[in-house]
Design a protein around this motif. Structure first.
Motif, PDB file in Angstrom:
ATOM      1  N   PRO A   1       0.812  -1.223   0.000  1.00  0.00           N
ATOM      2  CA  PRO A   1       0.000   0.000   0.000  1.00  0.00           C
ATOM      3  C   PRO A   1       0.842   1.269   0.000  1.00  0.00           C
ATOM      4  N   LYS A   2       0.236   2.349  -0.467  1.00  0.00           N
ATOM      5  CA  LYS A   2       0.865   3.666  -0.370  1.00  0.00           C
ATOM      6  C   LYS A   2       0.640   4.277   1.022  1.00  0.00           C
ATOM      7  N   LEU A   3      -0.473   3.850   1.655  1.00  0.00           N
ATOM      8  CA  LEU A   3      -0.776   4.291   3.011  1.00  0.00           C
ATOM      9  C   LEU A   3      -1.024   3.051   3.868  1.00  0.00           C
ATOM     10  N   LEU A   4      -0.382   2.978   5.027  1.00  0.00           N
ATOM     11  CA  LEU A   4      -0.560   1.860   5.940  1.00  0.00           C
ATOM     12  C   LEU A   4      -1.120   2.393   7.252  1.00  0.00           C
ATOM     13  N   LEU A   5      -2.299   1.899   7.630  1.00  0.00           N
ATOM     14  CA  LEU A   5      -2.964   2.346   8.848  1.00  0.00           C
ATOM     15  C   LEU A   5      -3.041   1.181   9.828  1.00  0.00           C
ATOM     16  N   LEU A   6      -2.333   1.308  10.947  1.00  0.00           N
ATOM     17  CA  LEU A   6      -2.305   0.270  11.965  1.00  0.00           C
ATOM     18  C   LEU A   6      -3.018   0.785  13.210  1.00  0.00           C
ATOM     19  N   ASP A   7      -4.235   0.278  13.433  1.00  0.00           N
ATOM     20  CA  ASP A   7      -5.049   0.751  14.551  1.00  0.00           C
ATOM     21  C   ASP A   7      -4.778  -0.109  15.788  1.00  0.00           C
ATOM     22  N   ASP A   8      -3.794   0.302  16.568  1.00  0.00           N
ATOM     23  CA  ASP A   8      -3.412  -0.419  17.794  1.00  0.00           C
ATOM     24  C   ASP A   8      -3.207  -1.896  17.481  1.00  0.00           C
ATOM     25  N   SER A   9      -2.519  -2.147  16.347  1.00  0.00           N
ATOM     26  CA  SER A   9      -2.413  -3.512  15.817  1.00  0.00           C
ATOM     27  C   SER A   9      -1.191  -4.252  16.323  1.00  0.00           C
ATOM     28  N   THR A  10      -0.433  -3.653  17.235  1.00  0.00           N
ATOM     29  CA  THR A  10       0.740  -4.332  17.786  1.00  0.00           C
ATOM     30  C   THR A  10       0.619  -4.503  19.300  1.00  0.00           C
ATOM     31  N   SER A  11      -0.591  -4.313  19.822  1.00  0.00           N
ATOM     32  CA  SER A  11      -0.796  -4.355  21.272  1.00  0.00           C
ATOM     33  C   SER A  11      -0.486  -5.715  21.873  1.00  0.00           C
ATOM     34  N   ALA A  12      -0.670  -6.801  21.090  1.00  0.00           N
ATOM     35  CA  ALA A  12      -0.451  -8.150  21.615  1.00  0.00           C
ATOM     36  C   ALA A  12       0.957  -8.667  21.333  1.00  0.00           C
ATOM     37  N   LEU A  13       1.830  -7.798  20.771  1.00  0.00           N
ATOM     38  CA  LEU A  13       3.188  -8.227  20.430  1.00  0.00           C
ATOM     39  C   LEU A  13       4.152  -7.847  21.543  1.00  0.00           C
ATOM     40  N   ASP A  14       5.150  -8.703  21.757  1.00  0.00           N
ATOM     41  CA  ASP A  14       6.194  -8.348  22.712  1.00  0.00           C
ATOM     42  C   ASP A  14       7.101  -7.290  22.086  1.00  0.00           C
ATOM     43  N   LEU A  15       7.921  -6.660  22.901  1.00  0.00           N
ATOM     44  CA  LEU A  15       8.734  -5.525  22.444  1.00  0.00           C
ATOM     45  C   LEU A  15       9.707  -5.917  21.336  1.00  0.00           C
ATOM     46  N   LYS A  16      10.319  -7.097  21.436  1.00  0.00           N
ATOM     47  CA  LYS A  16      11.289  -7.507  20.411  1.00  0.00           C
ATOM     48  C   LYS A  16      10.607  -7.748  19.067  1.00  0.00           C
ATOM     49  N   THR A  17       9.483  -8.453  19.102  1.00  0.00           N
ATOM     50  CA  THR A  17       8.755  -8.726  17.856  1.00  0.00           C
ATOM     51  C   THR A  17       8.257  -7.430  17.239  1.00  0.00           C
ATOM     52  N   GLU A  18       7.752  -6.534  18.081  1.00  0.00           N
ATOM     53  CA  GLU A  18       7.262  -5.253  17.582  1.00  0.00           C
ATOM     54  C   GLU A  18       8.399  -4.441  16.965  1.00  0.00           C
ATOM     55  N   ALA A  19       9.563  -4.474  17.603  1.00  0.00           N
ATOM     56  CA  ALA A  19      10.717  -3.722  17.081  1.00  0.00           C
ATOM     57  C   ALA A  19      11.129  -4.252  15.713  1.00  0.00           C
TER      58      ALA A  19
END
Length: 580
Positions: free
Chosen positions: A489-507
């Motif tokens: 996509p040209k625009l990526l919208l993530l609506d609190d979509s990493t809330s269940a990820l640990d810090l390393k995976t999110e990074a």
């Protein structure tokens, strides 16, 4: 019903054939009493076996013709009713797909399910009955009366006197029944709503031991549906005995006056028998009419409910001056004095909102619950339209862009990860229908879910249960992100979509997003996520409180400092920055 009838046009030839066959049955049924009268008067009364055999063979031949006509009519009627139901259901589903979120506020999900299933079944039944017996019954009443008058008008007058009374009973019952069966469908909506909520929240119900409470809720809704249905059916069932009472009274009158006329020699026995036959057929027709009346009343109610959906005005439409050739090239997002409130509410959720996110930047959107973060996201792909102001992409008002193309250029990951029944591969490819296997794997790797998929029993061909019930929250979120990334996509919208990820995976996820040439907006509650963004938007009560980098907000915004301190503790800024 007028909105529904056009769906029968493609099948008009089959409809005509079915009606001709039905009329053939009707003609045979109207002729048979005359043949019986002839056999009695010219054959039995005169001991003429030739007359009995001749007209008996004719009756058998006509009965076989009616039998074949009935079978073929049933086939055609079934074909038309099922095809008609398919077309209506298809049109209704496509209409629902065109709905804006505002339309879904008017028509709850449970109600739409009822309309797509039970209501369409009701009108399907009405179409089948219409082609099979619905027209035949009133025509049999009219034809039987006319034929009875033709045989002997004096004796047949009792039938003529009874018919207006019967029609008044039917009309009164139809008016009352319409209201009752509309209430039945509404109660069915309620049952579906309770059932849908329970199935969706079964884990929570068990965790909180609320089974008995939910059973009581369902029992109440189910009881209300039962009581309304019984009231409607009771009304229809009351009509039948009244019809039989009136028609039996007519039959007694015919036998009484007929016997007197026979004794006087002015009427033959066969004529009386023929009129009795017509009376019995008319009685049967009225019995069928009471059943047809119930089918028609329910179908009329259902047709009205379907028409409500088909005629619903979709407020999100493309303007006449839409630029079909306009493409998103850079992905620059600008909000100019945007205000917005949800339909049927008065309080604005966004007020005079203005900001800019430049092409290729990552913007983190922070704010308390109810500050308008998700509402902001929903305006970008035009899930809702702004009340005031303008949303621009690449310096163009999004209202001037073709809606389909605008949304195809956006990768949207909602707050609640939603997966569909099917394989892992199908769920990722849902974001791009033509995606190759290489593109699917690439997006899965970027979403940090590829390794997890490879450990599944059938890897990318592994079937996912309804709503991803066999996956963890983090796995569902990453699959949803892969689904958005596969369309590049040209625009990526993530609506609190990493809330269940640990810090390393999110990074690792945020790092991999840098390889995509897109502008990214992330709603988050994590300062660690916001720190990686190029710019941060801090919302409060629907207003933009401040915009800037992590360092700028930490030095200028008291609210941002409070959020930071609540997550990292005071005096830990240098430690965190050093770790990065």
């Amino acid at each position: 019903m007028r909105k529904i009838f056009p769906f029968l046009k493609p099948y008009r030839i089959t409809v005509i054939a079915a009606l001709v066959l039905m009329l053939t049955e009707l003609v045979v049924e109207l002729i048979n009493p005359l043949l019986i009268a002839k056999i009695i008067d010219d054959g039995i009364m005169k001991n003429d076996i030739n007359v009995i055999l001749t007209w008996g063979v004719v009756m058998i031949g006509l009965s076989l013709l009616a039998f074949l006509s009935g079978i073929i009519n049933s086939f055609y009627s079934s074909h038309v009713s099922q095809s008609f139901g398919y077309d209506v259901r298809q049109a209704l589903f496509q209409k629902v797909q065109s709905f804006s979120f505002a339309n879904f506020n008017i028509f709850p999900t449970s109600s739409l399910i009822t309309r797509l299933t039970n209501d369409i079944t009701q009108i399907q039944n009405a179409v089948f009955m219409g082609l099979r017996i619905m027209l035949r019954a009133p025509l049999l009443v009219i034809g039987g009366t006319v034929m009875a008058l033709f045989v002997n008008w004096k004796i047949a007058l009792s039938i003529v006197a009874a018919i207006p009374i019967l029609l008044l009973l039917l009309i009164a019952a139809m008016k009352k029944g319409g209201k009752l069966f509309r209430a039945v469908q509404e109660k069915l909506d309620t049952v579906n709503s309770v059932m849908q909520e329970n199935l969706a929240g079964m884990r929570l119900i068990k965790a909180f031991l609320r089974m008995q409470h939910e059973v009581k809720r369902f029992t109440k809704a189910n009881r209300d549906l039962r009581d309304r249905t019984i009231a409607g059916l009771r009304l229809m069932e009351m009509v039948m005995p009244l019809l039989l009472l009136v028609m039996n009274a007519s039959l007694v009158a015919i036998l009484w006056f007929g016997s007197m006329e026979v004794r006087e020699g002015s009427v033959q026995v066969g004529e009386v028998v023929a009129i009795i036959n017509y009376t019995l057929r008319i009685t049967a027709a009225f019995s069928i009419l009471s059943f047809i009346m119930m089918v028609y009343t329910r179908a009329s109610t259902s047709a009205g409910r379907i028409t409500e959906v088909l005629e619903a005005e979709v407020d999100l439409i493309e303007l006449s001056n839409v630029n079909a050739s306009k493409k998103i090239t850079d992905g620059k997002i600008v909000f100019n004095n945007v205000s917005f409130h949800y339909p049927h509410t008065t309080s604005p959720v966004l007020r005079d909102l203005s900001f800019t996110v430049h092409s290729g930047e990552t913007a983190a959107v922070l704010g308390a619950t109810g500050s308008g973060k998700t509402s902001l996201f929903q305006l970008i792909p035009r899930l809702y339209d702004v009340d005031e102001g303008m949303v621009e992409i690449d310096n163009s008002d999004i209202k001037e862009m073709k809606l389909d193309y605008l949304r195809k250029q956006i990768g949207f990951v909602p707050q609640e990860a939603l997966l569909f029944t099917g394989s892992v591969k199908e769920n990722i490819a849902w974001g791009k229908e033509t995606a190759s296997m290489e593109e699917i794997i690439e997006s899965a790797k970027a979403a940090q879910i590829h390794e997890t998929i490879m450990k599944l029993p059938k890897q990318y061909e592994t079937k996912i249960g309804q709503k991803g019930v066999n996956l963890s929250g983090g796995q569902k979120q990453r699959l949803s992100i892969a689904r958005a990334l596969v369309r590049k996509p040209k625009l990526l919208l993530l609506d609190d979509s990493t809330s269940a990820l640990d810090l390393k995976t999110e990074a690792r996820l945020l790092e991999s997003l840098q390889n995509y040439q897109c502008t990214t907006l992330i709603i988050t509650q994590k300062i660690s996520t916001a720190m990686e963004a190029d710019t941060i938007l801090l919302l409060e009560d629907g207003k933009l409180l401040v915009q800037g980098s992590h360092e700028e907000l930490l030095n200028s915004s008291a609210l941002y400092q409070q959020i930071y301190d609540s997550q990292f503790g005071k005096g830990r800024e240098n430690h965190v920055q050093g770790a990065n």
